[in-house]
Write a protein that holds these residues in place. Structure first.
Motif, PDB file in Angstrom:
ATOM      1  N   LEU A 265      35.723 -63.202  39.272  1.00 34.87           N
ATOM      2  CA  LEU A 265      35.230 -62.005  39.940  1.00 34.87           C
ATOM      3  C   LEU A 265      36.333 -61.311  40.742  1.00 34.87           C
ATOM      4  O   LEU A 265      36.383 -60.077  40.800  1.00 34.87           O
ATOM      5  CB  LEU A 265      34.062 -62.367  40.858  1.00 34.87           C
ATOM      6  CG  LEU A 265      32.799 -62.827  40.124  1.00 34.87           C
ATOM      7  CD1 LEU A 265      31.765 -63.352  41.111  1.00 34.87           C
ATOM      8  CD2 LEU A 265      32.210 -61.683  39.329  1.00 34.87           C
ATOM      9  N   LEU A 266      37.206 -62.103  41.353  1.00 28.32           N
ATOM     10  CA  LEU A 266      38.326 -61.505  42.079  1.00 28.32           C
ATOM     11  C   LEU A 266      39.222 -60.713  41.126  1.00 28.32           C
ATOM     12  O   LEU A 266      39.636 -59.584  41.431  1.00 28.32           O
ATOM     13  CB  LEU A 266      39.142 -62.590  42.780  1.00 28.32           C
ATOM     14  CG  LEU A 266      38.512 -63.238  44.011  1.00 28.32           C
ATOM     15  CD1 LEU A 266      39.385 -64.394  44.503  1.00 28.32           C
ATOM     16  CD2 LEU A 266      38.302 -62.225  45.127  1.00 28.32           C
ATOM     17  N   ALA A 267      39.512 -61.293  39.977  1.00 26.17           N
ATOM     18  CA  ALA A 267      40.376 -60.613  39.005  1.00 26.17           C
ATOM     19  C   ALA A 267      39.738 -59.318  38.514  1.00 26.17           C
ATOM     20  O   ALA A 267      40.382 -58.265  38.462  1.00 26.17           O
ATOM     21  CB  ALA A 267      40.659 -61.548  37.825  1.00 26.17           C
ATOM     22  N   ALA A 268      38.446 -59.391  38.166  1.00 26.55           N
ATOM     23  CA  ALA A 268      37.758 -58.198  37.682  1.00 26.55           C
ATOM     24  C   ALA A 268      37.663 -57.143  38.781  1.00 26.55           C
ATOM     25  O   ALA A 268      37.834 -55.943  38.537  1.00 26.55           O
ATOM     26  CB  ALA A 268      36.363 -58.575  37.178  1.00 26.55           C
ATOM     27  N   GLY A 269      37.400 -57.583  40.012  1.00 23.53           N
ATOM     28  CA  GLY A 269      37.267 -56.642  41.116  1.00 23.53           C
ATOM     29  C   GLY A 269      38.559 -55.934  41.465  1.00 23.53           C
ATOM     30  O   GLY A 269      38.557 -54.761  41.870  1.00 23.53           O
ATOM     31  N   LEU A 270      39.686 -56.618  41.316  1.00 23.14           N
ATOM     32  CA  LEU A 270      40.967 -55.998  41.646  1.00 23.14           C
ATOM     33  C   LEU A 270      41.319 -54.856  40.698  1.00 23.14           C
ATOM     34  O   LEU A 270      42.154 -54.012  41.033  1.00 23.14           O
ATOM     35  CB  LEU A 270      42.071 -57.060  41.636  1.00 23.14           C
ATOM     36  CG  LEU A 270      41.986 -58.078  42.782  1.00 23.14           C
ATOM     37  CD1 LEU A 270      43.068 -59.131  42.655  1.00 23.14           C
ATOM     38  CD2 LEU A 270      42.081 -57.384  44.142  1.00 23.14           C
ATOM     39  N   PHE A 271      40.692 -54.813  39.531  1.00 25.99           N
ATOM     40  CA  PHE A 271      40.860 -53.660  38.647  1.00 25.99           C
ATOM     41  C   PHE A 271      40.349 -52.399  39.345  1.00 25.99           C
ATOM     42  O   PHE A 271      40.911 -51.312  39.179  1.00 25.99           O
ATOM     43  CB  PHE A 271      40.105 -53.874  37.335  1.00 25.99           C
ATOM     44  CG  PHE A 271      40.875 -54.618  36.288  1.00 25.99           C
ATOM     45  CD1 PHE A 271      41.240 -54.002  35.110  1.00 25.99           C
ATOM     46  CD2 PHE A 271      41.254 -55.937  36.482  1.00 25.99           C
ATOM     47  CE1 PHE A 271      41.953 -54.675  34.129  1.00 25.99           C
ATOM     48  CE2 PHE A 271      41.960 -56.629  35.509  1.00 25.99           C
ATOM     49  CZ  PHE A 271      42.309 -55.994  34.331  1.00 25.99           C
ATOM     50  N   GLY A 272      39.256 -52.539  40.100  1.00 28.07           N
ATOM     51  CA  GLY A 272      38.730 -51.398  40.828  1.00 28.07           C
ATOM     52  C   GLY A 272      39.671 -50.938  41.927  1.00 28.07           C
ATOM     53  O   GLY A 272      39.857 -49.736  42.151  1.00 28.07           O
ATOM     54  N   VAL A 273      40.281 -51.902  42.637  1.00 28.87           N
ATOM     55  CA  VAL A 273      41.254 -51.566  43.673  1.00 28.87           C
ATOM     56  C   VAL A 273      42.435 -50.818  43.058  1.00 28.87           C
ATOM     57  O   VAL A 273      42.898 -49.798  43.596  1.00 28.87           O
ATOM     58  CB  VAL A 273      41.738 -52.846  44.389  1.00 28.87           C
ATOM     59  CG1 VAL A 273      42.826 -52.515  45.408  1.00 28.87           C
ATOM     60  CG2 VAL A 273      40.567 -53.547  45.078  1.00 28.87           C
ATOM     61  N   ALA A 274      42.903 -51.313  41.916  1.00 31.45           N
ATOM     62  CA  ALA A 274      44.028 -50.665  41.241  1.00 31.45           C
ATOM     63  C   ALA A 274      43.656 -49.262  40.767  1.00 31.45           C
ATOM     64  O   ALA A 274      44.436 -48.318  40.920  1.00 31.45           O
ATOM     65  CB  ALA A 274      44.482 -51.520  40.060  1.00 31.45           C
ATOM     66  N   ALA A 275      42.464 -49.124  40.204  1.00 34.35           N
ATOM     67  CA  ALA A 275      42.039 -47.816  39.703  1.00 34.35           C
ATOM     68  C   ALA A 275      41.976 -46.788  40.820  1.00 34.35           C
ATOM     69  O   ALA A 275      42.412 -45.638  40.664  1.00 34.35           O
ATOM     70  CB  ALA A 275      40.680 -47.940  39.019  1.00 34.35           C
ATOM     71  N   ALA A 276      41.416 -47.198  41.977  1.00 30.53           N
ATOM     72  CA  ALA A 276      41.310 -46.278  43.106  1.00 30.53           C
ATOM     73  C   ALA A 276      42.682 -45.985  43.713  1.00 30.53           C
ATOM     74  O   ALA A 276      43.020 -44.836  44.006  1.00 30.53           O
ATOM     75  CB  ALA A 276      40.374 -46.860  44.161  1.00 30.53           C
ATOM     76  N   GLY A 277      43.492 -47.034  43.916  1.00 30.92           N
ATOM     77  CA  GLY A 277      44.787 -46.858  44.563  1.00 30.92           C
ATOM     78  C   GLY A 277      45.789 -46.102  43.720  1.00 30.92           C
ATOM     79  O   GLY A 277      46.639 -45.375  44.254  1.00 30.92           O
ATOM     80  N   LEU A 278      45.709 -46.250  42.407  1.00 33.76           N
ATOM     81  CA  LEU A 278      46.659 -45.578  41.512  1.00 33.76           C
ATOM     82  C   LEU A 278      46.157 -44.205  41.069  1.00 33.76           C
ATOM     83  O   LEU A 278      46.825 -43.526  40.285  1.00 33.76           O
ATOM     84  CB  LEU A 278      46.924 -46.454  40.282  1.00 33.76           C
ATOM     85  CG  LEU A 278      47.562 -47.821  40.557  1.00 33.76           C
ATOM     86  CD1 LEU A 278      47.688 -48.626  39.273  1.00 33.76           C
ATOM     87  CD2 LEU A 278      48.937 -47.647  41.208  1.00 33.76           C
ATOM     88  N   GLY A 279      44.982 -43.816  41.525  1.00 31.92           N
ATOM     89  CA  GLY A 279      44.446 -42.502  41.170  1.00 31.92           C
ATOM     90  C   GLY A 279      44.052 -42.368  39.718  1.00 31.92           C
ATOM     91  O   GLY A 279      44.153 -41.274  39.132  1.00 31.92           O
ATOM     92  N   LEU A 280      43.594 -43.460  39.107  1.00 34.13           N
ATOM     93  CA  LEU A 280      43.250 -43.442  37.686  1.00 34.13           C
ATOM     94  C   LEU A 280      41.821 -43.004  37.404  1.00 34.13           C
ATOM     95  O   LEU A 280      41.494 -42.690  36.261  1.00 34.13           O
ATOM     96  CB  LEU A 280      43.472 -44.845  37.093  1.00 34.13           C
ATOM     97  CG  LEU A 280      44.892 -45.405  37.152  1.00 34.13           C
ATOM     98  CD1 LEU A 280      44.921 -46.829  36.606  1.00 34.13           C
ATOM     99  CD2 LEU A 280      45.840 -44.516  36.365  1.00 34.13           C
ATOM    100  N   LEU A 281      40.965 -43.000  38.413  1.00 38.43           N
ATOM    101  CA  LEU A 281      39.549 -42.756  38.158  1.00 38.43           C
ATOM    102  C   LEU A 281      39.266 -41.337  37.683  1.00 38.43           C
ATOM    103  O   LEU A 281      38.477 -41.131  36.758  1.00 38.43           O
ATOM    104  CB  LEU A 281      38.722 -43.049  39.418  1.00 38.43           C
ATOM    105  CG  LEU A 281      38.449 -44.525  39.705  1.00 38.43           C
ATOM    106  CD1 LEU A 281      37.743 -44.682  41.047  1.00 38.43           C
ATOM    107  CD2 LEU A 281      37.604 -45.141  38.595  1.00 38.43           C
ATOM    108  N   GLY A 282      39.896 -40.367  38.298  1.00 40.59           N
ATOM    109  CA  GLY A 282      39.613 -38.992  37.910  1.00 40.59           C
ATOM    110  C   GLY A 282      38.140 -38.678  38.082  1.00 40.59           C
ATOM    111  O   GLY A 282      37.561 -38.884  39.151  1.00 40.59           O
ATOM    112  N   ASP A 283      37.513 -38.199  37.018  1.00 35.68           N
ATOM    113  CA  ASP A 283      36.083 -37.881  37.047  1.00 35.68           C
ATOM    114  C   ASP A 283      35.205 -39.069  36.660  1.00 35.68           C
ATOM    115  O   ASP A 283      33.983 -38.952  36.641  1.00 35.68           O
ATOM    116  CB  ASP A 283      35.782 -36.714  36.102  1.00 35.68           C
ATOM    117  CG  ASP A 283      36.466 -35.427  36.542  1.00 35.68           C
ATOM    118  OD1 ASP A 283      36.666 -35.264  37.758  1.00 35.68           O
ATOM    119  OD2 ASP A 283      36.800 -34.605  35.664  1.00 35.68           O
ATOM    120  N   ALA A 284      35.823 -40.194  36.319  1.00 34.97           N
ATOM    121  CA  ALA A 284      35.051 -41.350  35.877  1.00 34.97           C
ATOM    122  C   ALA A 284      34.311 -41.983  37.048  1.00 34.97           C
ATOM    123  O   ALA A 284      34.755 -41.924  38.202  1.00 34.97           O
ATOM    124  CB  ALA A 284      35.963 -42.386  35.224  1.00 34.97           C
TER     125      ALA A 284
END
Length: 518
Positions: free
Chosen positions: A283-302
Motif C-alpha cells: 500500500l505504501l508503494a502504491a500510495g507513493l504513486f499519488g504523491v509523485a503524480a501530484a508533486g510532479l504535476g502529472l495529474l492535469g485534468d485526471a
C-alpha cells in the motif's frame, strides 16, 4: 496527460488470458474437493500459515490498492495520508490475530459472522449486522468491478461493460463451481504473481521518472507538505481511515471464512500477522504513486484516483503497461471471488436457519445460484462507471459504529443485545451528524438541522466508534444478565445436515442464544 497508448485488442487479450488461466487453475484444483456444502462454504481446517497469509493478501489487496492509496497521497495529505491508509489496512488483520482465535474457540464449527451474532445477541442485532455485512460486501464487489473497468478504460480504452462482464463471467465460473476451496487456491497463486509484478512496476516507474533522487527532489521543490509525515490534513485522514477500515473489515465475511479455513490457531495468528506485514509495503508503494503524480504535476485534468495509472503512463512504454493491466486484473479477480463467496456463504447459512430441515443438495444449489445473482448485480453496477467512494464511506461508517459492540460479546458475558444495539444506533447517529456527504441535506431539516455540528470525516468516524463503545460497555456494566459464552459452541450446526449440529455430536439449532436466568 494522455495515457501511454495500448491497443484495446491487446489489452483485452491480456485480460482474457489472465482470467482464463486463473479460472482453469481454480476449476482443476476444486475438482473432487467440494463434496458438500460445508466444504463449499468453509473449506474448514484446510489452510496452513503460508496459504492463510497468501489468501488474505490476495483477497484484501484488490484493484482498489491501485486507486485509493494513490488518491490519498495525491489529494488528502501526501505521505502522511498514505501511511494512514497502509496502517488502516494492517490494523484489522492484526486485530484478527486475537479475534480469530477467540472465534474459533467459541464457535469451533462456525461458518459466518451473522451466525455468531444471532447466537450471541438475538434477532434484532442479527438483522442489523446482516444489513451492514451485506451492504459492505456488495459495495466492495461493485467497487472492484468499477475499479478494473476504470483502469482498463484509462490505459487502453476498453469499454467498461466489456471489462466488467469478462471479469465477472470468469470469476463466476470457478467460484460457482469450487466455492472457497477454489478461491483460496487461486488467491495463493495470484499472490505469488502479484507481489513481484507490483515490485517490478514500482521500480520501473521510478527509474522511468529519473530515479528516486530526481523524483524526491522534484516533489520536495514543488510541494514539501507532500513529503511531511506530520502534515496535519494527512494525519487527520489517516486517523479516520484506520477506524473506517477496521470497522468495515470486521463485517467482511471473507475474513471470517479464512478464520475457519485455517488449519489451527497457530495458522490464524501467524497467517493474519504475516498478511499485515506484507500488505503495508504494498500500500505504501502504491500510495507513493499519488504523491509523485501530484508533486510532479502529472495529474492535469485526471482524477486523483487515477494517479497510479497517470504515473505508469508517463514512465513506462506501452509494452510494459501490459504488465500493469495483468496486475489490475489479477488483483481484481482475487478480491472479487472473495466477496462473491462471502455473500453467498452468509445467505446460505441464514437460509439453513430459516428453512429448518432443508437438505444439503438444495443448500448447495442455492449457494451456487447466489454466486450468479451477486456477480451479475455487481457487473451491472460496475459497468455504469458510478462513483462508489461515498457508498464505501457510508459502509465504513456503519461498521465503525458497530464493530466494538459486535466484538464485545465475544469477550464479555455481560454484554447485552439492547446495549449493543443502542450503542450501535447512537454511534451511527453521531457519525451521520458529522458525515460530510449528507451534511447539507441534514442541516436543512427543521429544529434538528441548526443544531448539527460542522461536517468532518474525522469527527464522524471517531464519534461513531467512541459513542458506540461507551454505550455498549456501559450497558454491560449496568445489566444483571450473564450469557453463557460456552454455549455458543452448541448453537452451530452442520450445513450438510441442518437438523443436527456439528458432526461430533448432536446439537440444537441456533435459537438466538441463552442467558442465565431467562
Amino acid at each position: 496527460m494522455a495515457p501511454t497508448p495500448v491497443s484495446t485488442p491487446v489489452a483485452l487479450g491480456a485480460t482474457l488470458a489472465a482470467l482464463a488461466a486463473v479460472t482453469v487453475l481454480g476449476l482443476v484444483h476444486a475438482r473432487g474437493r467440494v463434496g458438500s456444502v460445508e466444504q463449499y462454504v468453509s473449506a474448514r481446517d484446510s489452510a496452513g500459515t503460508t496459504t492463510t497469509a497468501a489468501t488474505l493478501v490476495a483477497s484484501g489487496a484488490g484493484a482498489w490498492i491501485l486507486f485509493s492509496p494513490a488518491e490519498a497521497g495525491a489529494a488528502f495529505g501526501g505521505v502522511a495520508a498514505v501511511a494512514g491508509y497502509a496502517l488502516g489496512s494492517a490494523v484489522p488483520l492484526l486485530l484478527f490475530v486475537s479475534v480469530g482465535v477467540r472465534v474459533r474457540e467459541r464457535l469451533p464449527g462456525g461458518h459466518s459472522l451473522t451466525e455468531y451474532v444471532y447466537a450471541r445477541y438475538g434477532r434484532r442485532m442479527y438483522a442489523y449486522a446482516l444489513l451492514i455485512a451485506a451492504f459492505y460486501m456488495f459495495v466492495s464487489l461493485a467497487a472492484e468491478m468499477t475499479a478494473v473497468a476504470d483502469a482498463l478504460g484509462f490505459v487502453a480504452g476498453v469499454p467498461a461493460w466489456v471489462t466488467a462482464g469478462a471479469v465477472g463471467g470468469f470469476v463466476l465460473l470457478y467460484t460457482a463451481y469450487g466455492g472457497l476451496v477454489a478461491s483460496i487456491f487461486t488467491d495463493t497463486v495470484q499472490t505469488l504473481v502479484v507481489l513481484p509484478l507490483l515490485a517490478v512496476s514500482v521500480v520501473a516507474a521510478v527509474v522511468g521518472l529519473g530515479g528516486p533522487a530526481e523524483v524526491y527532489g522534484s516533489v520536495a521543490a514543488a510541494d514539501p507538505d507532500l513529503l511531511d509525515p506530520t502534515f496535519l490534513p494527512g494525519v487527520a485522514f489517516g486517523t479516520y481511515v484506520v477506524i473506517a477500515i477496521t470497522g468495515a473489515s470486521v463485517f467482511n465475511q471473507g475474513q471470517w471464512q479464512r478464520v475457519f479455513a485455517a488449519e489451527d490457531d497457530r495458522a490464524v495468528r501467524r497467517g493474519f500477522a504475516l498478511a499485515a506485514v506484507v500488505l503495508v509495503p504494498m500500500l505504501l508503494a502504491a500510495g507513493l504513486f499519488g504523491v509523485a503524480a501530484a508533486g510532479l504535476g502529472l495529474l492535469g485534468d485526471a482524477s486523483p484516483s487515477a494517479a497510479f495509472f497517470v504515473v505508469v503512463a508517463a514512465a513506462l512504454p506501452g509494452w510494459a503497461t501490459l504488465g500493469v493491466v495483468v496486475l489490475v486484473v489479477l488483483l481484481m479477480a482475487s478480491s472479487a471471488d472473495t466477496m462473491v463467496n462471502a455473500l453467498a456463504s452468509v445467505v446460505t447459512v441464514d437460509l439453513a436457519r430459516a428453512l429448518d430441515g432443508t437438505d444439503a443438495g438444495t443448500l448447495r444449489l442455492v449457494a451456487r445460484g447466489l454466486t450468479v445473482v451477486v456477480t451479475a448485480g455487481a457487473v451491472v453496477v460496475g459497468a455504469q462507471g458510478y462513483g462508489v467512494l461515498e457508498l464505501f464511506l457510508l459502509a465504513d461508517l456503519l461498521g465503525a459504529a458497530t464493530f466494538v459492540p459486535f466484538l464485545h460479546g465475544l469477550y464479555s458475558a455481560r454484554a447485552t443485545e439492547t446495549g449493543a444495539l443502542v450503542g450501535s444506533v447512537a454511534g451511527l447517529a453521531v457519525g451521520l451528524a458529522y458525515f460530510p456527504t449528507f451534511h447539507g441535506a441534514l442541516t436543512g431539516l427543521p429544529v434538528v438541522g441548526p443544531l448539527l455540528p460542522g461536517a468532518s470525516f474525522v469527527h464522524a468516524f471517531v464519534g461513531a466508534a467512541g459513542v458506540s463503545t461507551a454505550l455498549s460497555v456501559a450497558g454491560a456494566r449496568w445489566g444483571d444478565d450473564r450469557f453463557d459464552l460456552d454455549s455458543l459452541a452448541s448453537e452451530v450446526r452442520s450445513l450438510d445436515d441442518p437438523g443436527r449440529g456439528p458432526e461430533t455430536e448432536p446439537t440444537p439449532a441456533t435459537d438466538g442464544g441463552r442467558e442465565v436466568g431467562r
